[in-house]
Design a protein around this motif. Structure first.
Motif, short mmCIF file in Angstrom:
data_model
loop_
_atom_site.label_atom_id
_atom_site.label_comp_id
_atom_site.label_asym_id
_atom_site.label_seq_id
_atom_site.Cartn_x
_atom_site.Cartn_y
_atom_site.Cartn_z
N ALA A 1 -74.34 -120.32 -60.86
CA ALA A 1 -75.13 -120.77 -62.01
C ALA A 1 -76.56 -121.13 -61.60
N VAL A 2 -76.70 -121.82 -60.49
CA VAL A 2 -78.04 -122.23 -60.02
C VAL A 2 -78.85 -121.01 -59.59
N LEU A 3 -78.25 -120.12 -58.80
CA LEU A 3 -78.98 -118.93 -58.34
C LEU A 3 -79.32 -118.00 -59.50
N GLY A 4 -78.36 -117.81 -60.43
CA GLY A 4 -78.61 -116.96 -61.58
C GLY A 4 -79.76 -117.48 -62.44
N GLY A 5 -79.74 -118.78 -62.71
CA GLY A 5 -80.82 -119.38 -63.49
C GLY A 5 -82.16 -119.31 -62.77
N THR A 6 -82.14 -119.51 -61.45
CA THR A 6 -83.37 -119.47 -60.67
C THR A 6 -83.99 -118.07 -60.68
N LEU A 7 -83.16 -117.05 -60.52
CA LEU A 7 -83.66 -115.66 -60.54
C LEU A 7 -84.27 -115.31 -61.89
N ILE A 8 -83.60 -115.70 -62.96
CA ILE A 8 -84.12 -115.41 -64.30
C ILE A 8 -85.43 -116.15 -64.53
N ASP A 9 -85.52 -117.37 -64.02
CA ASP A 9 -86.75 -118.15 -64.14
C ASP A 9 -87.91 -117.46 -63.40
N LYS A 10 -87.63 -116.94 -62.21
CA LYS A 10 -88.67 -116.29 -61.40
C LYS A 10 -89.15 -114.98 -62.04
#
Length: 338
Positions: free
Chosen positions: A163-172
């Motif tokens: 969840a954290v990595l997925g959200g971070t990638l989408i944010d970037k």
């Protein structure tokens, strides 16, 4: 230390695994129905009755407790908490808050819309959207009752990391322009947060138990039915050939099969239990569970009304690839958990 271990083991067996209930159902099947649980019909009946009763008991108790906790985190308060934190910290907090909110992906999407329209960072809202159906406190204890503490805790950790990595990638990737225009046009007004009394919290928790049981009971029955069939009717050799350790595409196949299904974590666990009992790798089982809960077809259809095709495709790709990687890693290091 030995005493503590024994006490924990006893509590786990009696409260979570409910070995006493398993014995009662065995007596029922053998003495009342005249069937042996070692036979296919008797074994299926024992599996079905035991799992149904155990899941509904655990589910009712745990949903009540979790809903009582949820009463302290209404969407308005959650928005205020998330609104002041950005970056990786915001993604972590979004994922953690997802663990005390809705129990299925379709229920998470209206809250996701509210968060997005309120101007919360997109990465934070997607971290919430991934973790909300995937990981919750109730599922941790139910997973523990079926698979033990190591696998249950590992499932939670990898779910939160995804969840954290997925959200971070989408944010970037700066995908804000791929949110449907009407979502951004929704007028947000600050609603006064009204603190509940203890009686109101108990009433809220009771209503949540009734509402969630009403929504998931059919999926639990179907899941337990499929689990009973896998456990007693499908030969182990067939399971091993299709999704066993000898098939290098087992994780990929489990993920692809799981995506079109619609069930929450509680309806998926009995199927996962049966597959695990047949010798399917722990990573393959976890990939199946994650695909069903995080990427079910109905929830993706709902999400398509909120985000544009490019963002939806990126979301599905990130989560799918993450689930597949997790599955292969867990299969490779399964000796740690079994």
């Amino acid at each position: 230390m030995n005493v503590v271990t024994q006490v924990f083991s006893w509590l786990n067996d009696q409260l979570l695994k409910m070995t006493w209930l398993s014995e009662l159902i065995r007596l029922l099947v053998e003495k009342v129905f005249g069937l042996s649980i070692k036979d296919k019909v008797g074994g299926s009946l024992h599996f079905f009755i035991y799992d149904i009763i155990k899941i509904f008991i655990l589910l009712s108790v745990l949903i009540f407790i979790i809903s009582y906790i949820q009463s302290y985190f209404p969407p308005e308060k959650t928005k205020k908490i998330l609104g002041g934190i950005k970056g990786i910290k915001g993604n972590i907090l979004g994922a953690l808050l997802g663990t005390v909110t809705p129990f299925c992906s379709c229920s998470s999407i209206p809250i996701f819309i509210g968060f997005t329209s309120a101007g919360l960072p997109l990465g934070v809202t997607f971290s919430f959207l991934i973790s909300s159906p995937l990981v919750d406190l109730a599922s941790v204890l139910i997973l523990m009752s079926f698979f033990g503490a190591k696998i249950a805790i590992a499932y939670v950790v990898v779910g939160l990391v995804l969840a954290v990595l997925g959200g971070t990638l989408i944010d970037k990737l700066n995908m804000e322009k791929y949110i449907q225009e009407y979502v951004m046009d929704i007028q947000n007004t600050d609603v006064e947060i009204i603190e509940m009394t203890r009686k109101e919290r108990i009433s809220y928790a009771k209503s949540q138990v009734a509402d969630i049981i009403k929504r998931v009971w059919l999926y639990i029955l179907i899941g337990v039915g499929i689990g009973a069939a896998i456990h007693n009717w499908i030969p182990q050799s067939v399971i091993e050939t299709v999704i066993g350790g000898n098939n290098p595409f087992a994780v990929l196949l489990a993920t692809v099969v799981g995506i079109p299904m619609y069930a929450d974590i509680f309806g998926t666990i009995p199927i996962a239990e049966a597959l695990f009992g047949k010798g399917v790798g722990v990573g393959t089982v976890l990939s199946f569970m994650m695909a069903v809960t995080a990427l079910s077809l109905p929830s993706m259809i709902m999400l398509s009304k909120v985000v544009k095709p490019k963002l939806l495709a990126i979301f599905v790709s990130i989560v799918s690839i993450g689930i597949i990687i997790i599955g292969y890693l867990f299969n490779a290091f399964s000796y740690i958990f079994i």
